[in-house]
Enzyme design. Structure first.
Site, mmCIF file in Angstrom:
data_model
loop_
_atom_site.group_PDB
_atom_site.id
_atom_site.type_symbol
_atom_site.label_atom_id
_atom_site.label_comp_id
_atom_site.label_asym_id
_atom_site.label_seq_id
_atom_site.Cartn_x
_atom_site.Cartn_y
_atom_site.Cartn_z
ATOM 1 N N ASN A 1 -0.415 4.532 -0.193
ATOM 2 C CA ASN A 1 -1.092 5.768 0.223
ATOM 3 C C ASN A 1 -1.786 5.684 1.576
ATOM 4 O O ASN A 1 -2.529 6.599 1.948
ATOM 5 C CB ASN A 1 -2.093 6.221 -0.846
ATOM 6 C CG ASN A 1 -3.184 5.175 -1.106
ATOM 7 O OD1 ASN A 1 -3.263 4.162 -0.414
ATOM 8 N ND2 ASN A 1 -4.007 5.431 -2.116
ATOM 9 N N ASP B 1 0.854 -1.189 0.000
ATOM 10 C CA ASP B 1 0.000 0.000 0.000
ATOM 11 C C ASP B 1 0.889 1.238 0.000
ATOM 12 O O ASP B 1 1.743 1.395 0.876
ATOM 13 C CB ASP B 1 -0.891 -0.040 1.250
ATOM 14 C CG ASP B 1 -1.674 1.241 1.474
ATOM 15 O OD1 ASP B 1 -1.872 1.995 0.501
ATOM 16 O OD2 ASP B 1 -2.093 1.479 2.624
ATOM 17 N N ASP C 1 -1.681 -1.336 -3.855
ATOM 18 C CA ASP C 1 -1.956 -0.597 -5.080
ATOM 19 C C ASP C 1 -0.795 -0.722 -6.060
ATOM 20 O O ASP C 1 0.248 -1.313 -5.751
ATOM 21 C CB ASP C 1 -2.262 0.872 -4.774
ATOM 22 C CG ASP C 1 -1.246 1.512 -3.833
ATOM 23 O OD1 ASP C 1 -0.037 1.362 -4.075
ATOM 24 O OD2 ASP C 1 -1.662 2.154 -2.844
ATOM 25 N N GLU D 1 -6.531 -21.297 -16.183
ATOM 26 C CA GLU D 1 -6.915 -21.958 -14.942
ATOM 27 C C GLU D 1 -7.814 -23.129 -15.337
ATOM 28 O O GLU D 1 -8.987 -22.949 -15.630
ATOM 29 C CB GLU D 1 -7.661 -20.994 -14.018
ATOM 30 C CG GLU D 1 -8.023 -21.632 -12.690
ATOM 31 C CD GLU D 1 -8.926 -20.747 -11.841
ATOM 32 O OE1 GLU D 1 -8.957 -20.956 -10.613
ATOM 33 O OE2 GLU D 1 -9.600 -19.860 -12.394
ATOM 34 N N ASP E 1 -8.778 -16.818 -16.188
ATOM 35 C CA ASP E 1 -9.598 -17.304 -15.088
ATOM 36 C C ASP E 1 -10.676 -18.264 -15.597
ATOM 37 O O ASP E 1 -11.406 -17.940 -16.548
ATOM 38 C CB ASP E 1 -10.248 -16.100 -14.385
ATOM 39 C CG ASP E 1 -10.976 -16.475 -13.125
ATOM 40 O OD1 ASP E 1 -10.307 -16.938 -12.187
ATOM 41 O OD2 ASP E 1 -12.204 -16.296 -13.080
#
Length: 621
Positions: free
Chosen positions: A83, A81, A89, A318, A266
């Site tokens: 922020n 992270d 992110d 997958e 996926d």
């Protein structure tokens, strides 16, 4: 936006790139002596045909960059992270690229980063051409991609196109009326009249969702049901509609033209539905039925023809519902579909349904890898992996975490196996640190929609007690892989400066973190780094033959990887006890290249080895 022409080959550059690749392939072949064990000039052989087309053939396998790669999967919400909002992110990923480069990985696989309402943590996509707000902007993505390319790594992203979010503009239009132009982008059906049902209708058939409950959702606006094999907010796309397929191909080109190097796809086998959608019969394997629809290969061949074949990319499916015998249909080079698939036979070993598993039985695991080596041919390519975002932490699942030393040795042993078996190797974030399962104690701690739905259905119906569900999900649930990456001993393990994180940080981050391991030359991180370097140093680990030398031994996994005159002996003691092990067939353990203990307890050319708990060794013989 980055200049994509500088990041990725375009179709009109194909001729020049082909000449360059031919020259590089020839140089590589000369360096490793490929002519002594590869290319035949007999025009009748498949190898010769590929060689005549400018493809280097090594031990019967065509050489491809993605076969030689070590792939590192990043789950962006949990990696870094930048922020302070408690959610990982893209800028956070960019800040950690040197860490990955130093580890030695070639390819980063980024789990979904697209705009999403997050009903299933990003696998419900609202806009395929937009970055999720929590993750940043398209500019952030472009900077991350440029940083990856600058470090001579590659990027693949998730392609989630069996379904979308119900907030996607296509579905919002589709549900407006039965005559809407987008109606047939999804699978709508009339229900079966039943005056006792809440809406006067039962679902069209007896399909159940992967996340429990019916796979059909009633929609009052048009008084029909729509199909969702996953969450209610993940309606399945109708691949029978050619407009849907062209939309998918368009979004694939968008990202490939931007510079990404391919896709992890996926649940891709589920795109072709059984005509008429008949009820499942008692005992029928629903997943196998759904994964082997009559037009699956036609759709994937069309995708390859219209998109994938025009780029120097990789595609990994997958392969839910696909058995080993059916693998060639998806990955065979003569099939022109995908580069490779994830077969889950090994990782799901011992599964008894739900969160119930038997302890690992090593001969059963070995038999799976032997079957792969036997059934898959030279035109097929395999994958080697033990973890991802949908699994519990592998060191908790198959290792010994009772002490710090046993955990470290277990993690190193499992990494040794992944990085020396056949196929493209995949690591999941934190595996290089030996991250473990989180100590879950309450249902409210779990974010996984699968756990929450099981609580609403199976616990509510008395099929499970709440404690049984907690215990099962704590041992095998997906949230274990999604706790934040453990970077250092500062607040929130260095993952975030915020007061809260989207998933709880494992309290063992004070003992297990990247900062400590990068400084420690004996750490799991540095051992993984050495493994990757060893794998890269000799094509025997990539294109070599595999042979299990002791398939019935219940504690020791012994196998070879051999290519021409180069042969390696891999010895793995899966037991937490020391074992005196006599090598079979008069084999000697000659030149120790790498082991997870600081020194070897046996002299060179020994025939009986004194293996310590969870010991891994790699010899060059």
């Amino acid at each position: 936006m980055a200049d994509s022409s500088k990041c990725h080959p375009r179709p009109y550059h194909t001729a020049v790139l082909t000449l360059i690749k031919l020259a590089l392939s020839a140089a590589f072949a000369a360096a490793i002596g490929v002519s002594s064990y590869a290319q035949s000039l007999e025009p009748a052989t498949a190898d010769a045909r590929r060689a005549s087309q400018g493809v280097t053939v090594i031990n019967g396998y065509s050489q491809r960059w993605w076969k030689e790669a070590v792939v590192y999967q990043i789950y962006p919400r949990s990696f870094q992270d930048s922020n302070g909002d408690g959610i990982g992110d893209l800028n956070g990923i960019t800040s950690r690229l040197d860490y990955l480069k130093n580890l030695g990985v070639d390819v980063i696989w980024l789990s979904p980063h697209f705009d999403s309402p997050n009903a299933d943590n990003g696998y419900d996509i609202r806009d395929y051409r937009k970055v999720m707000t929590e993750f940043g902007t398209m500019g952030d993505f472009d900077r991350m991609l440029a940083g990856i390319k600058k470090r001579h790594m590659r990027l693949i992203i998730d392609l989630v196109v069996n379904h979308t979010s119900d907030e996607h503009k296509w579905f919002e239009e589709s549900r407006k009326s039965r005559t809407n132009p987008y109606r047939d982008y999804y699978i709508w059906r009339d229900g079966k009249p039943n005056p006792n049902a809440p809406n006067g209708f039962d679902p069209p058939n007896n399909y159940t969702s992967f996340f429990s409950g019916s796979a059909w959702q009633w929609d009052e606006i048009t008084r029909q049901f729509y199909l969702h094999l996953f969450a209610v907010k993940q309606p399945d796309l109708n691949w029978e509609n050619p407009k849907v397929r062209q939309e998918v191909y368009s979004l694939m080109r968008f990202w490939l033209d931007k510079g990404v190097d391919g896709f992890r796809m996926d649940v891709i086998p589920l795109i072709s539905k059984t005509p008429g959608l008949p009820d499942l019969t008692p005992g029928q394997d629903a997943v196998k039925l759904w994964a082997n629809g009559p037009r699956r290969d036609e759709f994937l061949q069309e995708m390859n023809r219209e998109v994938l074949s025009n780029y120097d990319d990789m595609s990994v499916g997958e392969a839910i519902g696909i058995d080993l015998a059916g693998t060639h249909n998806l990955v065979g080079e003569d099939r022109h579909e995908l580069s490779q698939i994830f077969n889950f036979d090994a990782t799901r070993i011992g599964s008894m349904g739900g969160y119930n598993y038997r302890p690992l039985h090593l001969p059963e695991l070995k038999a799976i890898y032997t079957a792969h080596a036997t059934i898959l041919g030279k035109q097929d390519w395999d994958t080697s992996f033990l973890g991802n975002h949908d699994m519990s932490r592998v060191v908790s699942r198959w290792g010994d975490t009772s002490t710090p030393e046993s955990r470290a040795m277990s993690a190193k042993l499992l990494q040794t196996m992944v990085l020396t078996l056949r196929g493209t190797a995949y690591l999941y974030q934190g595996d290089e640190l030996g991250m473990t399962n989180y100590p879950w104690t309450k249902i409210s701690e779990f974010n996984d929609i699968e756990v929450q739905n099981r609580f609403k259905t199976e616990v509510a119906q008395g099929k499970l007690t709440e404690q049984q569900l907690i215990s099962g999900a704590a041992a095998y649930g997906r949230d274990n892989a999604r706790t934040p990456m453990q970077w250092d001993t500062t607040k929130n393990a260095g993952f975030s400066t915020g007061n809260n994180t989207w998933e709880p940080v494992n309290p063992n981050y004070l003992q297990i973190n990247a900062a400590d391991q990068v400084k420690d030359p004996d750490s799991i991180y540095h051992y993984t780094q050495k493994l990757i370097a060893l794998r890269r140093s000799d094509p025997a680990f990539i294109y070599g033959d595999y042979q299990d030398l002791d398939p019935t031994h219940e504690q020791v996994f012994l196998y070879t990887r051999s290519l021409g005159a180069s042969s390696y002996l891999v010895i793995l003691n899966f037991s937490s006890q020391p074992i005196d092990y006599t090598l079979p067939q008069g084999i000697q353990a000659k030149n120790l290249k790498l082991g997870n203990y600081r020194d070897s307890s046996d002299p060179a050319s020994a025939t009986t080895l004194h293996l310590r708990p969870r010991e891994a060794r790699i010899y060059k013989n």
